[in-house]
Design a protein around this motif. Structure first.
Motif: not given
Length: 173
Positions: A160-162, A142-152, A58-60, A72-76
Protein backbone atom coordinates in the motif's frame (compact mmCIF):
# COMPACT_ATOMS: atom_id res chain seq x y z
CA UNK A 1 33.02 63.08 2.42
CA UNK A 2 30.44 60.51 3.61
CA UNK A 3 31.50 56.94 4.40
CA UNK A 4 30.50 54.33 1.84
CA UNK A 5 28.39 51.38 2.94
CA UNK A 6 28.27 48.33 0.72
CA UNK A 7 26.20 45.17 0.94
CA UNK A 8 27.61 41.92 -0.42
CA UNK A 9 25.22 39.04 -1.18
CA UNK A 10 26.12 35.43 -1.27
CA UNK A 11 26.47 34.62 -4.97
CA UNK A 12 24.62 31.35 -4.45
CA UNK A 13 21.60 32.15 -2.33
CA UNK A 14 19.58 29.29 -0.87
CA UNK A 15 16.10 28.73 -2.30
CA UNK A 16 13.52 28.32 0.48
CA UNK A 17 10.34 26.27 0.20
CA UNK A 18 7.36 28.65 0.19
CA UNK A 19 3.71 28.00 1.06
CA UNK A 20 2.01 26.43 -1.97
CA UNK A 21 5.25 25.18 -3.54
CA UNK A 22 5.43 21.58 -4.73
CA UNK A 23 8.47 19.88 -3.19
CA UNK A 24 10.19 16.53 -3.65
CA UNK A 25 11.04 14.76 -0.40
CA UNK A 26 12.48 11.53 0.92
CA UNK A 27 10.66 9.81 3.78
CA UNK A 28 12.98 9.35 6.78
CA UNK A 29 10.66 7.88 9.38
CA UNK A 30 6.99 7.18 10.02
CA UNK A 31 4.74 6.63 13.01
CA UNK A 32 0.98 6.39 13.52
CA UNK A 33 0.50 10.20 13.40
CA UNK A 34 2.90 11.50 10.75
CA UNK A 35 5.78 10.93 8.34
CA UNK A 36 9.06 12.82 8.74
CA UNK A 37 10.74 13.79 5.47
CA UNK A 38 13.77 15.61 4.09
CA UNK A 39 12.88 18.17 1.40
CA UNK A 40 15.35 17.77 -1.48
CA UNK A 41 13.84 19.86 -4.32
CA UNK A 42 11.56 22.88 -4.63
CA UNK A 43 9.85 22.43 -7.99
CA UNK A 44 12.67 21.25 -10.26
CA UNK A 45 15.42 23.08 -8.32
CA UNK A 46 17.67 20.96 -6.09
CA UNK A 47 18.39 22.37 -2.63
CA UNK A 48 21.94 22.77 -1.34
CA UNK A 49 20.86 21.48 2.06
CA UNK A 50 17.85 19.32 2.87
CA UNK A 51 15.04 20.88 4.89
CA UNK A 52 12.96 18.89 7.36
CA UNK A 53 9.24 18.44 6.84
CA UNK A 54 6.27 16.63 8.34
CA UNK A 55 3.26 15.10 6.60
CA UNK A 56 0.52 14.65 9.20
CA UNK A 57 -1.97 11.78 8.94
CA UNK A 58 -4.83 14.22 8.27
CA UNK A 59 -2.85 15.84 5.40
CA UNK A 60 -2.21 12.63 3.45
CA UNK A 61 -5.56 12.37 1.62
CA UNK A 62 -8.33 14.86 0.88
CA UNK A 63 -11.13 12.35 1.60
CA UNK A 64 -11.74 9.77 4.33
CA UNK A 65 -9.06 11.43 6.49
CA UNK A 66 -10.16 9.44 9.52
CA UNK A 67 -9.36 6.14 7.73
CA UNK A 68 -5.82 7.07 6.67
CA UNK A 69 -2.99 4.94 8.06
CA UNK A 70 0.48 6.42 7.67
CA UNK A 71 2.20 3.05 7.24
CA UNK A 72 -0.17 2.24 4.34
CA UNK A 73 0.73 5.54 2.67
CA UNK A 74 4.51 5.91 3.03
CA UNK A 75 7.59 3.90 3.96
CA UNK A 76 11.08 5.15 4.83
CA UNK A 77 13.06 5.70 1.64
CA UNK A 78 10.03 6.62 -0.50
CA UNK A 79 10.33 9.68 -2.74
CA UNK A 80 7.23 11.85 -2.39
CA UNK A 81 5.77 14.91 -4.11
CA UNK A 82 4.10 17.18 -1.54
CA UNK A 83 2.84 20.73 -1.20
CA UNK A 84 4.07 23.14 1.47
CA UNK A 85 1.18 24.01 3.80
CA UNK A 86 3.07 26.21 6.25
CA UNK A 87 6.60 27.38 6.85
CA UNK A 88 8.51 27.01 10.12
CA UNK A 89 7.13 29.24 12.85
CA UNK A 90 4.28 30.25 10.56
CA UNK A 91 0.66 29.38 10.91
CA UNK A 92 -1.60 27.32 8.72
CA UNK A 93 -4.25 29.61 7.27
CA UNK A 94 -7.62 28.65 8.62
CA UNK A 95 -10.71 30.16 10.21
CA UNK A 96 -8.91 30.94 13.48
CA UNK A 97 -5.57 32.13 12.14
CA UNK A 98 -4.76 35.77 11.61
CA UNK A 99 -2.92 37.17 8.59
CA UNK A 100 0.82 37.55 9.16
CA UNK A 101 0.54 41.36 9.44
CA UNK A 102 -1.89 41.00 12.36
CA UNK A 103 0.88 39.81 14.68
CA UNK A 104 2.87 42.34 16.69
CA UNK A 105 6.20 43.25 15.12
CA UNK A 106 8.09 41.29 17.79
CA UNK A 107 6.21 38.13 16.77
CA UNK A 108 7.11 38.61 13.11
CA UNK A 109 10.80 38.93 14.02
CA UNK A 110 10.66 35.58 15.82
CA UNK A 111 9.37 33.66 12.81
CA UNK A 112 12.07 31.61 11.15
CA UNK A 113 11.82 31.73 7.37
CA UNK A 114 13.54 28.40 7.11
CA UNK A 115 16.79 26.66 7.68
CA UNK A 116 17.94 23.07 7.69
CA UNK A 117 16.77 22.66 11.31
CA UNK A 118 13.26 24.02 10.63
CA UNK A 119 10.21 21.87 10.09
CA UNK A 120 7.85 22.51 7.18
CA UNK A 121 4.28 21.22 7.30
CA UNK A 122 3.47 19.38 4.05
CA UNK A 123 0.39 17.85 2.40
CA UNK A 124 -0.20 15.11 -0.18
CA UNK A 125 -3.99 15.64 -0.19
CA UNK A 126 -4.26 16.01 -3.98
CA UNK A 127 -4.27 13.32 -6.68
CA UNK A 128 -1.03 14.69 -8.17
CA UNK A 129 0.81 14.39 -4.84
CA UNK A 130 2.13 11.32 -3.06
CA UNK A 131 4.71 8.58 -3.62
CA UNK A 132 6.49 8.74 -6.97
CA UNK A 133 9.35 6.32 -6.29
CA UNK A 134 9.33 3.35 -3.91
CA UNK A 135 11.55 0.32 -3.55
CA UNK A 136 10.35 -3.15 -2.62
CA UNK A 137 11.95 -5.32 0.05
CA UNK A 138 13.84 -6.95 -2.82
CA UNK A 139 15.41 -3.54 -3.59
CA UNK A 140 13.60 -3.13 -6.92
CA UNK A 141 11.78 0.04 -7.93
CA UNK A 142 8.06 -0.61 -7.58
CA UNK A 143 5.41 0.12 -10.22
CA UNK A 144 2.14 1.90 -9.38
CA UNK A 145 -0.91 -0.28 -10.08
CA UNK A 146 -3.60 1.95 -8.51
CA UNK A 147 -3.91 5.15 -6.48
CA UNK A 148 -3.24 3.15 -3.31
CA UNK A 149 -0.94 0.25 -4.34
CA UNK A 150 2.47 -0.39 -5.86
CA UNK A 151 3.86 -3.73 -7.03
CA UNK A 152 7.35 -5.19 -7.20
CA UNK A 153 8.03 -6.27 -10.80
CA UNK A 154 10.40 -9.05 -9.61
CA UNK A 155 8.45 -10.68 -6.76
CA UNK A 156 4.96 -9.40 -7.71
CA UNK A 157 4.28 -8.50 -4.07
CA UNK A 158 1.97 -5.54 -3.54
CA UNK A 159 2.38 -2.77 -0.97
CA UNK A 160 0.00 0.00 0.00
CA UNK A 161 1.11 3.56 -0.80
CA UNK A 162 -0.53 6.95 -1.37
CA UNK A 163 0.46 6.97 -5.05
CA UNK A 164 0.84 10.27 -6.93
CA UNK A 165 -0.72 10.69 -10.35
CA UNK A 166 2.42 12.27 -11.79
CA UNK A 167 1.85 15.23 -14.10
CA UNK A 168 3.98 15.63 -17.28
CA UNK A 169 5.85 18.69 -15.89
CA UNK A 170 7.33 16.50 -13.12
CA UNK A 171 8.56 13.75 -15.45
CA UNK A 172 12.19 13.86 -16.54
CA UNK A 173 13.11 12.12 -19.77
Amino acid sequence: QLPVVSVARDAESQLLPDVGAVVTCKVCSINARFAKVHILYVGATPLKAAFRGTIRREDIRATEKDKVEVYKSFRPGDIVLAKVVSFPGGRVRGPRSRPLGAFPLTRVRQISLGDAQSNYLLSTAENELGVVVARSEAGVQMVPISWCEMQCPRTHTKDFRKVARVQPQFLQT
